[in-house]
Design a protein around this motif. Structure first.
Motif: not given
Length: 384
Positions: A269-273, A136-140, A23-25, A119-120
């Motif tokens: 930037l690697e994950s959200e851009a 929905l899974m998130l990294p740990d 999941p992204r911002i 927040c998300f």
């Protein structure tokens, strides 16, 4: 993808490797809000990010539907919520230890806090939490370090404002190449210290902030502990909004702070851009943001009483978490410290082997930091 500058070397690092399913911002934005973000940036999404944009458009449809449902059934109840307790604000520059402070304070059962899901998914978390967090899974771990990450971990309320479509300096992460457009840098950075906002812009920001806190209080009416580095530059506005608020400021060695903050934005930037970028603008962004932030902070906190504001050092907190927090409780009159001493001792024991990112920076860069961040070093010192 952006790399660290040649004068900064990452010796040891943590964090997760980005995956398309993470999941992204921006996933918590309504469809119309995300469409406005795309339009404002002329839909300049790089082809390799088209799938991510498509996922976000779908997520926007889901958010819009859930928001409509919440508006129909909960809006009047949220609006009627009274914020009886002014928050405790944890402030300090990015990578200065604000997350650690947040994790420590929420061990006290008198406090509530915004978590990652709230927040998300600020537009609908009150009605969607159980269902969406189950699928929905998130990294740990967080992208930039070894700090535990999950839907229930404490999170920055700045991300909630982003998902609600309220302008934020964090918007640079979405379309980083567009930061070179005339006026774009200041258009976003003015929301760091809330300087030069029109009356309408300021009202929108304050209304968004109050609404999110009312949502949180509707769910749990305990006193809120909020953590966002951006709030360091907003103390003046926050004091007017919440006259009885308490502030805990944390500082850290500026040379480590610089390298770690550049790494933070690089990882985001690697994950959200939605665009590839070399991240060339990051160096100036990091330098200028601290100066802007602390010019505002020193100005707006100068007349604060010791019972309102305490300043601590990251290095002291790491060395003695329990002793440092006892001083915080005593100075700010946060309640009976003995009732939480055992919980904090347990936290200190659990995190005694935490591995921090380690950096090496070139001597020339150290000198530049000493010059550009003199306002910070004069106040908090610097150990090379």
């Amino acid at each position: 993808m952006p790399k660290l500058p040649e004068d900064v070397k990452l010796k040891e690092s943590g964090g997760f490797k980005d995956k398309m399913w993470v999941p992204r911002i921006w996933n918590g934005m309504r469809f119309s809000t995300f469409l406005k973000l795309l339009a404002k940036n002329r839909f300049l999404v790089d082809p390799y990010r088209w799938p991510m944009a498509a996922i976000n458009l779908f997520a926007g449809c889901v958010t819009s539907s859930l928001k409509t449902y919440e508006r129909l059934f909960l809006d009047s109840k949220i609006q009627a919520v009274e914020l009886k307790h002014d928050p405790v604000f944890i402030i300090g520059h990015w990578r200065s230890g604000t997350t650690m402070l947040h994790e420590i304070l929420i061990r006290d059962p008198q406090f509530s806090y915004p978590d990652t899901f709230a927040c998300f998914a600020a537009e609908h978390f009150l009605i969607s939490r159980k269902f969406l967090t189950s699928i929905l899974m998130l990294p740990d771990k967080r992208p930039m370090d070894n700090v535990a990450f999950g839907w229930t971990t404490p999170q920055e309320d700045e991300f909630a404002l982003c998902s609600m479509g309220i302008p934020s300096p964090y918007y640079h992460l979405a379309f980083p190449r567009n930061m070179k457009w005339e006026g774009r840098y200041e258009e976003l950075q003015k929301y760091l210290d809330l300087s030069n906002l029109t009356d309408a812009e300021m009202k929108r920001w304050q209304d968004g902030m109050r609404w999110f806190l009312k949502e949180l209080t509707y769910r749990d009416d305990r006193r809120l502990v909020l953590k966002s580095p951006t709030h360091t530059a907003r103390v003046g506005v926050l004091r007017k909004m919440f006259p009885n608020a308490k502030f805990i400021h944390i500082s850290r060695n500026p040379y480590t702070l610089y390298a770690s903050t550049v790494n933070l934005w690089k990882r985001f930037l690697e994950s959200e851009a939605f665009q590839s970028t070399d991240g060339a603008y990051l160096e100036e962004l990091v330098f200028e943001s601290l100066t802007r932030m602390y010019t505002a902070y020193f100005r707006d906190s100068a007349d604060m009483e010791p019972s309102q504001l305490i300043e601590i050092r990251y290095e002291d907190l790491c060395a003695d978490k329990v002793g440092t927090m006892e001083k915080v409780y005593q100075q700010l009159d946060l309640g009976d410290f003995e009732s939480v001493r055992g919980s904090l001792e347990k936290y200190a024991e659990e995190h005694k082997n935490y591995k921090k990112n380690k950096f090496e920076i070139a001597p020339a860069l150290e000198e530049k930091i000493s010059q550009r961040w003199k306002i910070y070093i004069d106040r908090y010192g610097a150990d090379r």
